[in-house]
Structures are given as structure tokens and as C-alpha cells.
Design an enzyme around this catalytic site. Structure first.
Site, PDB file in Angstrom:
ATOM      1  N   PHE A 156       0.837  -1.223   0.000  1.00 13.50           N
ATOM      2  CA  PHE A 156       0.000   0.000   0.000  1.00 13.50           C
ATOM      3  C   PHE A 156       0.866   1.265   0.000  1.00 13.50           C
ATOM      4  O   PHE A 156       0.516   2.255   0.660  1.00 13.50           O
ATOM      5  CB  PHE A 156      -0.939   0.063   1.222  1.00 13.50           C
ATOM      6  N   GLU A 163       0.920  13.802   9.320  1.00 17.03           N
ATOM      7  CA  GLU A 163       0.349  12.963   8.269  1.00 17.03           C
ATOM      8  C   GLU A 163      -1.168  12.866   8.419  1.00 17.03           C
ATOM      9  O   GLU A 163      -1.923  13.036   7.470  1.00 17.03           O
ATOM     10  CB  GLU A 163       0.997  11.575   8.350  1.00 17.03           C
TER      11      GLU A 163
HETATM   12  C1  LIG Z   1      -5.047   4.530  -0.323  1.00 13.35           C
HETATM   13  C2  LIG Z   1      -4.044   4.085   0.694  1.00 13.35           C
HETATM   14  C3  LIG Z   1      -2.769   4.606   0.683  1.00 13.35           C
HETATM   15  C4  LIG Z   1      -1.826   4.188   1.618  1.00 13.35           C
HETATM   16  N1  LIG Z   1      -0.558   4.703   1.567  1.00 13.35           N
HETATM   17  C5  LIG Z   1       0.375   4.241   2.425  1.00 13.35           C
HETATM   18  C6  LIG Z   1       1.719   4.701   2.334  1.00 13.35           C
HETATM   19  O1  LIG Z   1       2.060   5.552   1.511  1.00 13.35           O
HETATM   20  N2  LIG Z   1       2.633   4.181   3.182  1.00 13.35           N
HETATM   21  C7  LIG Z   1       2.305   3.236   4.112  1.00 13.35           C
HETATM   22  O2  LIG Z   1       3.183   2.815   4.852  1.00 13.35           O
HETATM   23  N3  LIG Z   1       1.034   2.784   4.228  1.00 13.35           N
HETATM   24  C8  LIG Z   1       0.070   3.259   3.409  1.00 13.35           C
HETATM   25  N4  LIG Z   1      -1.222   2.808   3.502  1.00 13.35           N
HETATM   26  C9  LIG Z   1      -1.539   1.795   4.490  1.00 13.35           C
HETATM   27  C10 LIG Z   1      -2.273   2.342   5.697  1.00 13.35           C
HETATM   28  O3  LIG Z   1      -1.414   3.100   6.485  1.00 13.35           O
HETATM   29  C11 LIG Z   1      -2.831   1.117   6.418  1.00 13.35           C
HETATM   30  O4  LIG Z   1      -3.886   0.632   5.620  1.00 13.35           O
HETATM   31  C12 LIG Z   1      -3.292   1.444   7.802  1.00 13.35           C
HETATM   32  O5  LIG Z   1      -2.189   1.662   8.628  1.00 13.35           O
HETATM   33  C13 LIG Z   1      -4.144   0.304   8.382  1.00 13.35           C
HETATM   34  O6  LIG Z   1      -3.460  -0.897   8.298  1.00 13.35           O
HETATM   35  P1  LIG Z   1      -4.146  -2.205   7.682  1.00 13.35           P
HETATM   36  O7  LIG Z   1      -4.722  -1.856   6.357  1.00 13.35           O
HETATM   37  O8  LIG Z   1      -3.160  -3.304   7.752  1.00 13.35           O
HETATM   38  O9  LIG Z   1      -5.366  -2.499   8.628  1.00 13.35           O
HETATM   39  P2  LIG Z   1      -5.336  -3.251  10.026  1.00 13.35           P
HETATM   40  O10 LIG Z   1      -4.286  -2.685  10.905  1.00 13.35           O
HETATM   41  O11 LIG Z   1      -5.292  -4.725   9.771  1.00 13.35           O
HETATM   42  O12 LIG Z   1      -6.751  -2.852  10.585  1.00 13.35           O
HETATM   43  C14 LIG Z   1      -7.961  -3.403  10.037  1.00 13.35           C
HETATM   44  C15 LIG Z   1      -9.132  -2.732  10.735  1.00 13.35           C
HETATM   45  O13 LIG Z   1      -9.072  -2.985  12.139  1.00 13.35           O
HETATM   46  C16 LIG Z   1      -9.073  -1.760  12.871  1.00 13.35           C
HETATM   47  N5  LIG Z   1      -8.171  -1.881  14.018  1.00 13.35           N
HETATM   48  C17 LIG Z   1      -6.862  -2.226  14.018  1.00 13.35           C
HETATM   49  N6  LIG Z   1      -6.379  -2.211  15.262  1.00 13.35           N
HETATM   50  C18 LIG Z   1      -7.383  -1.834  16.074  1.00 13.35           C
HETATM   51  C19 LIG Z   1      -7.494  -1.618  17.482  1.00 13.35           C
HETATM   52  N7  LIG Z   1      -6.446  -1.775  18.301  1.00 13.35           N
HETATM   53  N8  LIG Z   1      -8.693  -1.249  17.980  1.00 13.35           N
HETATM   54  C20 LIG Z   1      -9.768  -1.086  17.155  1.00 13.35           C
HETATM   55  N9  LIG Z   1      -9.711  -1.256  15.812  1.00 13.35           N
HETATM   56  C21 LIG Z   1      -8.540  -1.627  15.283  1.00 13.35           C
HETATM   57  C22 LIG Z   1      -8.555  -0.710  11.903  1.00 13.35           C
HETATM   58  O14 LIG Z   1      -9.041   0.595  12.209  1.00 13.35           O
HETATM   59  C23 LIG Z   1      -9.130  -1.206  10.581  1.00 13.35           C
HETATM   60  O15 LIG Z   1     -10.456  -0.766  10.420  1.00 13.35           O
HETATM   61  C24 LIG Z   1      -2.181   3.226   2.599  1.00 13.35           C
HETATM   62  C25 LIG Z   1      -3.483   2.709   2.623  1.00 13.35           C
HETATM   63  C26 LIG Z   1      -4.396   3.128   1.686  1.00 13.35           C
HETATM   64  C27 LIG Z   1      -5.792   2.547   1.736  1.00 13.35           C
END
Ligand SMILES: Cc1cc2nc3c(=O)[nH]c(=O)nc-3n(C[C@H](O)[C@H](O)[C@H](O)COP(=O)(O)OP(=O)(O)OC[C@H]3O[C@@H](n4cnc5c(N)ncnc54)[C@H](O)[C@@H]3O)c2cc1C
Length: 292
Positions: free
Chosen positions: A157, A246
Site C-alpha cells: 500500500f 500525516e
Molecule cells: C489509499 C491508501 C494509501 C496508503 N498509503 C500508504 C503509504 O504511503 N505508506 C504506508 O506505509 N502505508 C500506506 N497505507 C496503508 C495504511 O497506512 C494502512 O492501511 C493502515 O495503517 C491500516 O493498516 P491495515 O490496512 O493493515 O489495517 P489493520 O491494521 O489490519 O486494521 C484493520 C481494521 O481494524 C481496525 N483496528 C486495528 N487495530 C485496532 C485496534 N487496536 N482497535 C480497534 N480497531 C482496530 C482498523 O481501524 C481497521 O479498520 C495506505 C493505505 C491506503 C488505503
């Protein structure tokens, strides 16, 4: 109500708005289809000084304040493409500011001029297939080997990851402890051409197509020791400091983009005539706008 913005900010807003209307809005449809923004836009943004609003003047930046960035984000978000604004603000505010905060003088001299001119497009590499919100869970690791670190692992991502030039990468240089999992993370400046770095996939998204999103693979990727950013093992703390900016900038983009999405149909309702009067005269449609 207290006015946050000065007359200088208002002038800046006017000039960014003019630029966006003239040089971005006419092309966003094409860039969304192509799944990227062209290098020419990066260079134009650099030429007019918008990529370095807050960077110190000694490196070619504008030396402005955070409200200049707020103005920039608000106006970029009005270009009617979430992807264009997001890509550009990832470069200006969600990656490169770590360089001014934690970079050595040599790192700043080497990279900042290109970042400010639009020659060097930046990306932030934290997220991995197994670690997103839980930043302490990252597993990509760097092992010291002479005057290089060898980086191995995967990132996912990553905005600007496909066509970008410089990655601000978070990796493990040491193990964490069960009660202090965030220890042992470090930040590196990784150039696109580094041996062992591959863009493994350009990812499809539901929207924001103009901002390219990558999966990256590192296989003993060679990163010179002088590209360690900040202190070894303090990467988590360094990242945490910058992630405030950010999140704020991402929120500004979302709010301003939503405001534009409302302004456009409101204007259309006033212009569009039906049954001898503007659509805006219809009470049912006014109720819908009020609900929004
Ligand atoms: C369009 C886009 C651009 C991006 N660009 C970048 C980038 O440039 N660089 C980069 O490093 N990353 C990037 N990301 C990644 C983004 O930072 C991650 O998607 C984000 O950190 C969430 O991680 P995950 O998708 O693994 O979700 P997860 O961490 O697996 O979470 C899944 C769901 O569970 C919820 N959740 C997780 N932990 C908890 C908790 N403790 N309590 C309650 N709810 C919780 C989250 O809110 C989410 O709804 C991008 C993502 C997108 C969609």
C-alpha cells in the site's frame, strides 16, 4: 471568530487555486485513467514553489508555516481527484518532512533540492502485509554489512511507490522485547535504483487511481550506512512524531475534497433549468442538500 489565515495565506490560496484550476483540473480525468500523475506536473509544482512551502529557505524552500501547508492541502483537494492531491501531499507532508527533522546536513543537501524541485518524488514505506495499524509489528529487517545495510522484506500500500524515487522506509534493525515491541525500528532513505529493490505489484484501488500504490519487495537491498535517517533503533518514536502531521493533512484533504463535492452540485442546481425554473427552486432538492 478568530481568523487563522493572514493576508499572505490568502494570497497563497489565490495563487494555488488559480494553478489548480488552470493546470490540474483539466487533466485529472486523464491522470485518473492512466493511474499516475505525470512528471511534468511534479516539475511545474516545483517551479512555482508549492513543493517546498515549509522547507527551510537555505535548501530552496519557502520557509513558510504550517498554515501554508493547510492552504495548500485545502486547495489541492479541490482539484476533483482525490488521487492527485493525495500523491502530492504524501510527497510534501507525509514523507519528506522526516528529512528536515531528522536528516544530517549531508542528507538534506543531497536530497532536499530535488524534493523541492519535483525531480525526486517521495514515498513513505511503513505498512507490510502483516503490519498496518500495529506499526511495531513490522518484520522487514536491515542487517549491517560493512558500509551498507542489507534490507529484506515486503511493504504494501505504498503511495508513490510505483513511480517514486525516494522511499522513507521503516525497518527492523534489532528485535523488540515482548513488553517494548516498538524498540529496534529504524528509518532509512532508500533510493529507487538501489540493487535488491523491486516494485512487485502496482495495486488496484476502488478510487484515487491517479495516486499510484505499490507493493515493494526487498531482497538484501543495499542501502549505504549514511542513509540511516535519525537514530538507529529510534524509528518508531521518530515516525510517531511525524504521523501527527500525516493524519492532520489526510483529514484536511478529506474535508476539503468533500466540501468541493458538495459545492459542485449546489452550483449545478442553480444553473440547471427544468420546468421553467432552476432546480434549486425545488424544495425537495433543497432538503437533500440540507441533509448533506
Ligand atoms: C489509499 C491508501 C494509501 C496508503 N498509503 C500508504 C503509504 O504511503 N505508506 C504506508 O506505509 N502505508 C500506506 N497505507 C496503508 C495504511 O497506512 C494502512 O492501511 C493502515 O495503517 C491500516 O493498516 P491495515 O490496512 O493493515 O489495517 P489493520 O491494521 O489490519 O486494521 C484493520 C481494521 O481494524 C481496525 N483496528 C486495528 N487495530 C485496532 C485496534 N487496536 N482497535 C480497534 N480497531 C482496530 C482498523 O481501524 C481497521 O479498520 C495506505 C493505505 C491506503 C488505503
Amino acid at each position: 471568530m478568530r481568523e487563522l489565515f493572514t493576508s499572505d495565506h490568502q494570497l497563497l490560496r489565490k495563487s494555488i487555486r488559480g494553478f489548480v484550476e488552470k493546470e490540474i483540473v483539466p487533466h485529472v480525468g486523464e491522470w485518473e485513467q492512466e493511474g499516475r500523475i505525470p512528471k511534468t506536473l511534479w516539475r511545474r509544482l516545483g517551479e512555482v514553489g508549492f513543493l517546498g512551502l515549509e522547507f527551510p529557505a537555505e535548501y530552496g524552500g519557502g520557509g513558510g508555516d504550517f498554515l501554508s501547508t493547510v492552504v495548500f492541502a485545502e486547495e489541492m483537494a479541490r482539484c476533483r481527484s482525490g488521487g492527485v492531491g493525495f500523491s502530492v501531499l504524501v510527497h510534501t507532508d507525509m514523507s519528506s518532512p522526516w528529512l528536515t527533522r531528522y536528516g544530517t546536513e549531508a542528507q538534506k543537501r543531497k536530497y532536499l533540492p530535488g524534493i523541492i524541485s519535483g525531480e525526486t518524488v517521495c514515498a513513505l514505506g511503513i505498512t507490510e502485509p502483516g503490519a498496518g495499524s500495529d506499526m511495531a509489528g513490522i518484520a522487514t529487517r536491515a542487517v549491517r554489512s560493512g558500509d551498507h545495510y542489507l534490507v529484506t522484506g515486503n511493504k504494501i500500500f505504498i503511495t508513490n511507490g510505483v513511480y517514486g524515487d525516494l522511499y522513507f522506509l521503516a525497518v527492523r534493525t534489532g528485535p523488540g522485547r515482548p513488553e517494548r515491541r516498538h524498540e529496534g525500528i529504524s528509518m532509512f532513505l532508500v533510493e529507487r535504483a538501489s540493487p535488491g529493490l523491486q516494485v512487485s505489484r502496482k495495486l488496484d484501488k476502488m478510487g484515487m487511481w491517479a495516486s499510484d500504490t505499490a507493493e515493494l519487495a526487498f531482497q538484501e537491498c543495499r542501502v549505504p550506512v549514511e542513509n540511516l535517517l535519525g537514530e538507529e533503533g529510534r524509528g518508531f518514536q521518530q515516525l510517531a512524531v511525524g504521523l501527527q502531521r500525516e493524519r492532520l493533512v489526510a483529514a484536511i484533504l478529506a474535508l476539503s475534497g468533500a466540501a468541493q463535492a458538495l459545492d459542485d452540485p449546489v452550483a449545478y442546481r442553480r444553473e440547471r433549468q427544468a420546468f421553467g425554473e432552476p432546480l434549486a427552486a425545488r424544495q425537495a432538492l433543497r432538503h437533500r442538500v440540507a441533509d448533506l
